[in-house]
Motif scaffolding. Sequence first.
Motif, PDB file in Angstrom:
ATOM      1  N   THR A 361       0.822  -1.221   0.000  1.00 20.97           N
ATOM      2  CA  THR A 361       0.000   0.000   0.000  1.00 20.97           C
ATOM      3  C   THR A 361       0.854   1.268   0.000  1.00 20.97           C
ATOM      4  O   THR A 361       0.351   2.347  -0.301  1.00 20.97           O
ATOM      5  CB  THR A 361      -0.940   0.033   1.216  1.00 20.97           C
ATOM      6  OG1 THR A 361      -0.155   0.123   2.425  1.00 20.97           O
ATOM      7  CG2 THR A 361      -1.810  -1.219   1.277  1.00 20.97           C
ATOM      8  N   THR A 363       3.121   2.073  -2.026  1.00 25.61           N
ATOM      9  CA  THR A 363       3.523   2.504  -3.367  1.00 25.61           C
ATOM     10  C   THR A 363       2.736   3.736  -3.835  1.00 25.61           C
ATOM     11  O   THR A 363       3.190   4.446  -4.742  1.00 25.61           O
ATOM     12  CB  THR A 363       3.316   1.363  -4.380  1.00 25.61           C
ATOM     13  OG1 THR A 363       1.942   0.928  -4.346  1.00 25.61           O
ATOM     14  CG2 THR A 363       4.223   0.184  -4.046  1.00 25.61           C
ATOM     15  N   LYS A 364       1.575   3.993  -3.245  1.00 26.14           N
ATOM     16  CA  LYS A 364       0.755   5.131  -3.687  1.00 26.14           C
ATOM     17  C   LYS A 364       1.161   6.450  -3.026  1.00 26.14           C
ATOM     18  O   LYS A 364       0.583   7.488  -3.317  1.00 26.14           O
ATOM     19  CB  LYS A 364      -0.723   4.847  -3.410  1.00 26.14           C
ATOM     20  CG  LYS A 364      -1.065   4.661  -1.939  1.00 26.14           C
ATOM     21  CD  LYS A 364      -2.538   4.307  -1.769  1.00 26.14           C
ATOM     22  CE  LYS A 364      -2.893   4.102  -0.299  1.00 26.14           C
ATOM     23  NZ  LYS A 364      -4.300   3.730  -0.116  1.00 26.14           N
ATOM     24  N   PHE A 365       2.163   6.386  -2.132  1.00 25.51           N
ATOM     25  CA  PHE A 365       2.615   7.593  -1.443  1.00 25.51           C
ATOM     26  C   PHE A 365       3.955   8.061  -2.013  1.00 25.51           C
ATOM     27  O   PHE A 365       4.648   7.317  -2.721  1.00 25.51           O
ATOM     28  CB  PHE A 365       2.762   7.331   0.057  1.00 25.51           C
ATOM     29  CG  PHE A 365       1.477   6.974   0.749  1.00 25.51           C
ATOM     30  CD1 PHE A 365       0.544   7.950   1.067  1.00 25.51           C
ATOM     31  CD2 PHE A 365       1.203   5.651   1.092  1.00 25.51           C
ATOM     32  CE1 PHE A 365      -0.649   7.621   1.703  1.00 25.51           C
ATOM     33  CE2 PHE A 365       0.022   5.308   1.734  1.00 25.51           C
ATOM     34  CZ  PHE A 365      -0.903   6.307   2.039  1.00 25.51           C
ATOM     35  N   ASP A 366       4.317   9.295  -1.701  1.00 28.11           N
ATOM     36  CA  ASP A 366       5.618   9.851  -2.072  1.00 28.11           C
ATOM     37  C   ASP A 366       6.717   9.011  -1.427  1.00 28.11           C
ATOM     38  O   ASP A 366       6.795   8.912  -0.193  1.00 28.11           O
ATOM     39  CB  ASP A 366       5.700  11.301  -1.597  1.00 28.11           C
ATOM     40  CG  ASP A 366       7.056  11.935  -1.900  1.00 28.11           C
ATOM     41  OD1 ASP A 366       7.779  11.413  -2.749  1.00 28.11           O
ATOM     42  OD2 ASP A 366       7.391  12.942  -1.245  1.00 28.11           O
ATOM     43  N   GLN A 367       7.564   8.389  -2.257  1.00 30.37           N
ATOM     44  CA  GLN A 367       8.531   7.421  -1.745  1.00 30.37           C
ATOM     45  C   GLN A 367       9.604   8.051  -0.854  1.00 30.37           C
ATOM     46  O   GLN A 367      10.099   7.409   0.081  1.00 30.37           O
ATOM     47  CB  GLN A 367       9.189   6.682  -2.913  1.00 30.37           C
ATOM     48  CG  GLN A 367       8.222   5.766  -3.641  1.00 30.37           C
ATOM     49  CD  GLN A 367       7.527   4.777  -2.711  1.00 30.37           C
ATOM     50  OE1 GLN A 367       8.168   3.922  -2.107  1.00 30.37           O
ATOM     51  NE2 GLN A 367       6.209   4.914  -2.557  1.00 30.37           N
TER      52      GLN A 367
END
Length: 396
Positions: A361, A363-367
Amino acid sequence: MNVPLWVWAITVVVILGLLAFDFFFHVRKAHTPTLREAAVWSAIYVGLALLFGVMVWVFGGAQMGAEYFGGYITEKALSVDNLFVFLIIMSSFAVPREDQQKVLLFGIVFALIARTAFIFAGKAMIETFSWTFYLFGLILIVTAGKLLAPEKDGEEEGADNFIIRLAKKYLRTTDHYDGDKLFTVENGRRVLTPMLLVMIAIGGTDILFALDSIPAIYGLTTNVFIVFTATAFSLMGLRQLYFLIDGLLDRLVYLKYGLSLILGFIGIKLILHALHENNLPFINDGEHVNVYEIEIGLSLSVILGILVVTVVASIFSPTGKLKTAINTIHRLAYGYVHTEYHGVEAEREANYQRMLDAEATLTKFDQEKVIELMEESGAAWLVDKAHRMHADATRR
């Protein structure tokens, strides 16, 4: 206001009756409460606490009523924060879901006993030593600062805390559950089960919680009846609340910041009160210091305001959503690393797969933000350890 002995007696009987009712009608038979059951009983216990507060307001006056509600709200917020630690402890011990009610009820009873002892000890200190309010204020300010400090990598309260290490060292223990029994027989010897160990862990943390909780409420009132009842009613229904919001606990990512502000505010209030009542010779030559004292009405407004802002910010903040995901991963990784209480290999694998799903989950955020918060929270260290443990287990 002096509270008659008969009022004390009725109050204690009611509280004991609620605990007995909880045990015989809800906890004695192991089961997992439904969402509806948890919601209904949480509402009932909150309703009883509010009804009691209204009675205090009517029969004791507005000042006494405001002190009760201020104390109840503060203690309830601290109790919800305590649920985070309970969740970690029960995850690390892999307590079966249907048996978690018994553990929580024990925690509530032990917390009530421990805090009652601290309440009367605190009252004796206040009446005996003039510097007690200075001490309580400093305790709260230091605690507020500690809540803001980042956790060290891998630092957490769980199955390997100090009390448990002592129990394992000096007592006969087993890593296997036997239903909800506290003792079992293994290889012909009577041993402690993990069920008793987790109760010891929660009991030990309850004592630490009381060290922060009691100074906080004494910062709002010195009426020992109000202190006791606000503390007791804040603990009532905590078991049901756990099952109602355990999926949302990770969502309250800013709660510790709100609690830090509240404890710091109450700590300053205590210091100001101590200065106003001062008779220590090395402060203003033993004379009272003419400082502003924070009234209970303002205290109640500040506490409510901080909690409302904290909850709203937790729910709607994008950063809060990321912290929720990371907190979930942190908890799952911690549960996997401490797998000694998982009796079945399939349980370990299932826990690892949940951790992998939670990682996906992110992966949808700023890495860059993900990496920063994973390192800051210590989740990166735990996840890496979980991966290494799983790789070793797979090779075997």
